[in-house]
Every structure is written in C-alpha cells, then in structure tokens.
Design an enzyme around this catalytic site. Structure first.
Site, PDB file in Angstrom:
ATOM      1  N   GLU A 297      -9.187   9.040   5.520  1.00 23.59           N
ATOM      2  CA  GLU A 297      -9.257   7.617   5.196  1.00 23.59           C
ATOM      3  C   GLU A 297     -10.200   7.290   4.039  1.00 23.59           C
ATOM      4  O   GLU A 297     -10.027   6.303   3.348  1.00 23.59           O
ATOM      5  CB  GLU A 297      -9.686   6.806   6.419  1.00 23.59           C
TER       6      GLU A 297
ATOM      7  N   GLU B 220     -13.669   5.387  -0.748  1.00 18.18           N
ATOM      8  CA  GLU B 220     -14.584   4.505  -0.015  1.00 18.18           C
ATOM      9  C   GLU B 220     -15.268   5.312   1.087  1.00 18.18           C
ATOM     10  O   GLU B 220     -14.663   5.610   2.119  1.00 18.18           O
ATOM     11  CB  GLU B 220     -13.814   3.336   0.591  1.00 18.18           C
TER      12      GLU B 220
ATOM     13  N   LYS C 299     -15.596   3.744   4.857  1.00 16.44           N
ATOM     14  CA  LYS C 299     -14.396   3.254   5.517  1.00 16.44           C
ATOM     15  C   LYS C 299     -14.269   3.885   6.902  1.00 16.44           C
ATOM     16  O   LYS C 299     -14.685   5.020   7.130  1.00 16.44           O
ATOM     17  CB  LYS C 299     -13.183   3.603   4.652  1.00 16.44           C
TER      18      LYS C 299
ATOM     19  N   GLU D  98       0.853  -1.190   0.000  1.00 15.50           N
ATOM     20  CA  GLU D  98       0.000   0.000   0.000  1.00 15.50           C
ATOM     21  C   GLU D  98       0.887   1.237   0.000  1.00 15.50           C
ATOM     22  O   GLU D  98       1.861   1.327   0.749  1.00 15.50           O
ATOM     23  CB  GLU D  98      -0.900   0.048   1.240  1.00 15.50           C
TER      24      GLU D  98
END
Length: 500
Positions: A336, A325, A328, A274
């Site tokens: 985030e 997202e 999340k 990541e």
C-alpha cells in the site's frame, strides 16, 4: 486509496484495471484524459509547490485529491492542472444531513479556492469506495443523499456547469453471472441504489467513477495467468461471443459497460479513478512489473484506444499514484505504501516512455544530512534486546520493504536490523537519541545501501520545506495500520532472533 480495496471472486474480471499517466513536456501536447492521484499520507511530504512542478514537468494535467487540504489546493492555484476534489467517507453523514452543511463545505472548499486562488476544480468526488463489502453497509444510507446535497450546493454557488459530482466506486459494485463481460450487472444487494445514483449522474451530466486494480488479481491468486494482467497480448484469450479478451482490464471495464447498457445507460461517461501497479511490499509488486503495466497502458492511452465495447471512447484515467506514501495504512497489504510512479522524494523509480521524452524527477528537494543509523559493529545478533529494538523501530517507521519478496527482503540479519534502525532514525529527523537502541546502533556516514533496489533512505529535511512542514497532518491512516504493522514487525523481529 485509504479504503480496503477488495476484488470480486471471479479470477477474470472483478478488480483489474486501467491506469493513467500524464504526458506533456515542453513542445508536446498533453494526451487527453490522463491524470494522477496525489495522496499525502507521508511522514515527510514533498512541498506542494515541488509536487505541482513535478506534475507540470511530466505533462500531468489532471490530479485527483482525496480531501480538501488547503496547503495542496493553494499550490494548484493558476497551475493549469484540472482537479478532482475528494470528500472522505467520514464526511458523508454530515453532508447527507442537510443541504446547509453541503453549502458550507462547497463555500469553504470549492468556491473559495476557485475565486481566491484560481484552482481549476472540475469534479467533486463524494466519498471513496463507500459500498465496499468490508464496510458492512456503513455508508449505504448516506452516500446518495450526500451526493445530491453537494450537487445542490454547487448549483446554488453558481458552479453547477463548471463542477460535476461523481462517486469513486470499487469494481466490486458490479459482477458477472457468467464470468464473462456480457454477463455483467450491478451487485444485487445494491442494484436499486446504484440505479438511483447512476440516473442522478446521468441527469446531471456527470460521470461514473470506477477504481480497478489488476495487481490485486495476482496478489489474491498465485494461479492467475500473469500475462492476462498486462497488455502484451500474449495471454490466452477469453472469448465472449464475437469478442476475444487478452487482458483483464478490458474484460473488467467492459463488464461495467455491459452492466450500464443492461440498465439503460449505455452512453454514461466512465472515469477510472484509480489504477496502477505498486513497486514494493510483495513479490508481484516490483519495478519490472510496474514498468511493464504502466508502459503498456500508457501506450494505448496515447493511441486513444478504448475497450472492445467502447473502442473509440477511452475513459478519463487517474493513475494511482503519483508519490509513495510511507504513512498509509497497510491493512490491504505492505504494498500500500509503494503505489507511486515516483519515490517519496519525487525521484524516479524506473523510466517510462512518454512518447518522446523520459520522466523528469522533482526539483528543489532538500534532504537531511548524509548519515545513516546502522547496527553497531560490536553489537551481537544474540543480544536479547535486538528483536525488541527492531520491533520498536518498525512499529514507528516504514519497514514494508523488508517483507518476503520485497526489495530488501533478502538482507542478512544484521543488515535487516540496520534497515529498521535507519528507517526509525530518518523518520525521527535524524535526532541523535533516535539511533541508540540500547547501544545496538550507531551513526555512520557510509551509505549502507546494498544496491539501487534496496535503498537505505535519507528523509526530506522538513525544516527547509516549511510549507510542507506546517501543514495539518492527520495520523488516522497510521493508527489504523498499527495492529497489522505490529504483526508484521513481530515476524521481522522473529527472523532476526531466530538467526542466533
């Protein structure tokens, strides 16, 4: 990245990064070693077939998944996209309990999708940053046994050569006693365990996977030298012997390389699981910084550029992430939900040079009606129900763009309330009764967006995307973020209320 990413105390090395963007278009050859993370914590996910096409249109030939979701894996069948399939930390204990459990998991989630759908699974990622200090040793005893059992199950299934195992680890598993890469070694509290895992990976021909995040250096320390987070070469160099480092990614990754060399594993392959840069939810999370970071990293990946310690051996890299997202967990921060290279609907956030062609947006996306929920013209900012309404909206929808330094953080009080109302209204699929708020809200067909930076969204029409609509979605990420979201929401409500 559902886990709570932490970074080591050193301002220079413990958590910063490598990224990755795929690069292939018609008539172009894909750059080796590029991939993306495809997360699915969204209230209105894109149909998986659309996501797969989005990846292919942009030359992204590798993808990392956080769990085995059938609706995603089926769409990846015969796509030509290589898959790293993740196993959530909650599954580690059952997998560690017996080889039989691991065999059943491999049969259902690996063998079946390879044989029935032609999914090109190359790795199984066992756990996700299981040794984070914030987990307080919760997965210390189960990660390695689970890794060994999954490997044994793959071998029994005849997939031992085709599918390799790995464990995505956070960069805090190593540290430096000198604050320089050459002082790198693995954390003393997990050193023996790391040696066992690394030896096992080496013996099985598998890579070590590390997640690195330069953004978190700026997020944690306002005095961190900004240029050192990027690849421009403008930062004051950090000198380590004969090597001068001008970016934190090289310094961070070479700290790992030194740690491997000191322990006898100098040639172990490294994957960056990541890496990326968010575009909202913090003053340093913006499109300009994201473009700067991603373009700089992408340029060096195209060139096949490694680090000073491994100049000709660049790692395989997975960008975090592909799409935003909105469900999340925001425990690590409001940013985030904004790591995507693309917006939630696959539209382009910012352009980036892929060598000879620009990014291509998602095709075939269908939206709800062009209508928004806003604060009614006759409603008063002094209404006692306003703060409560805003808080309720933001506790059930994504208002992270309203935070200080975020894309919509400069809205006036009335627009602030309208943004919250609209996010709730869209999240509830534009149900008429979701735009009321004690008479404070009304539906409009006039786009209230102030500019391209602060968008009043219209959600994807899930009724016209049945494959995404019918998937099994877990709300664990939403529930885990509820308490922090309520705190965030309180301050939004307080901001509105204090205008009176």
């Amino acid at each position: 990245m559902d886990s709570f990413r932490y970074f080591c105390g050193s301002i220079l090395f413990f958590f910063v990064t490598f990224l990755s963007i795929g690069h292939e278009h018609k008539g172009l050859v894909a750059v080796h070693g590029l991939g993306v993370n495809w997360g699915t914590r969204a209230t209105h996910p894109l149909q998986p077939d659309i996501v797969v096409r989005l990846m292919k249109d942009n030359g992204l030939k590798k993808v990392k998944l956080f769990e085995a979701e059938p609706w995603v894996l089926q769409a990846l069948g015969n796509s030509g996209i290589e898959v790293m399939l993740g196993i959530p930390n909650d599954f580690l204990a059952p997998l560690a309990s017996s080889v039989r459990v691991a065999e059943e998991w491999v049969s259902q989630n690996v063998s079946a999708f390879i044989s029935k759908y032609g999914v090109d699974i190359r790795y199984v990622a066992v756990g996700n940053e299981p040794f984070l200090k914030t987990y307080k040793d919760m997965f210390l005893l189960t990660t390695f046994p689970a890794l060994k059992n999954v490997q044994a199950a793959l071998i029994k299934a005849g997939l031992g050569r085709q599918v390799k195992v790995t464990v995505p680890l956070n960069a805090d598993v190593y540290e430096s006693s000198t604050d320089l890469p050459s002082g790198g070694n693995f954390r003393s509290d997990i050193h023996d365990l790391m040696m066992s895992i690394i030896k096992f990976l080496s013996d099985s021909g598998s890579p070590i996977t590390i997640n690195i995040y330069p953004f978190l250096s700026l997020y944690a320390d306002p005095h961190f030298p900004v240029d050192f987070a990027f690849f421009s070469g403008n930062a004051a160099p950090v000198v380590d012997g004969s090597i001068s480092y001008t970016n934190v990614f090289d310094a961070n990754l070479d700290t790992l390389v030194w740690a491997l060399e000191k322990n006898g594993f100098s040639s172990l392959p490294i994957i960056i699981g990541e890496v990326g840069w968010p575009t909202d939810g913090d003053s340093n999370a913006n499109k300009n910084y994201a473009r700067r970071f991603n373009q700089g990293l992408f340029d060096r990946i195209i060139k096949g550029q490694g680090t000073p310690k491994r100049p000709t051996s660049p790692p395989e890299i997975y960008l975090f992430g592909l799409i935003d997202e909105d469900a999340k967990s925001i425990d690590p921060g409001n940013f985030e939900r904004h790591w995507g290279l693309f917006n939630y609907d696959g539209s382009i956030k910012y352009q980036i040079n892929l060598g000879s062609r620009a990014l291509v947006p998602a095709k075939g996306v269908r939206y709800l009606s062009k209508q928004w929920c806003v604060m009614a013209p006759q409603a008063s900012l002094s209404d006692p129900n306003l703060a409560e309404g805003v808080s309720y909206a933001c506790s059930n929808a994504d208002c992270t763009s309203l935070g200080y330094g975020s894309s919509c953080g400069a809205l006036d009080a009335k627009s602030n309330a309208s943004y919250a109302f609209n996010m709730y209204y869209q999240t509830k699929n534009q149900q008429r009764d979701s735009c009321n708020f004690n008479g404070l809200a009304t539906i409009t067909s006039v786009d209230p967006s102030h500019d391209n930076n602060c968008r009043f969204e219209i959600m994807i029409d899930m009724g016209k995307h049945p494959q995404a609509r019918n998937r099994t979605y877990t709300t664990a990420g939403v529930e885990r973020s509820r308490s922090l979201a309520m705190t965030f929401v309180f301050f939004i409500g307080l901001t509105v209320a204090c205008v009176f």
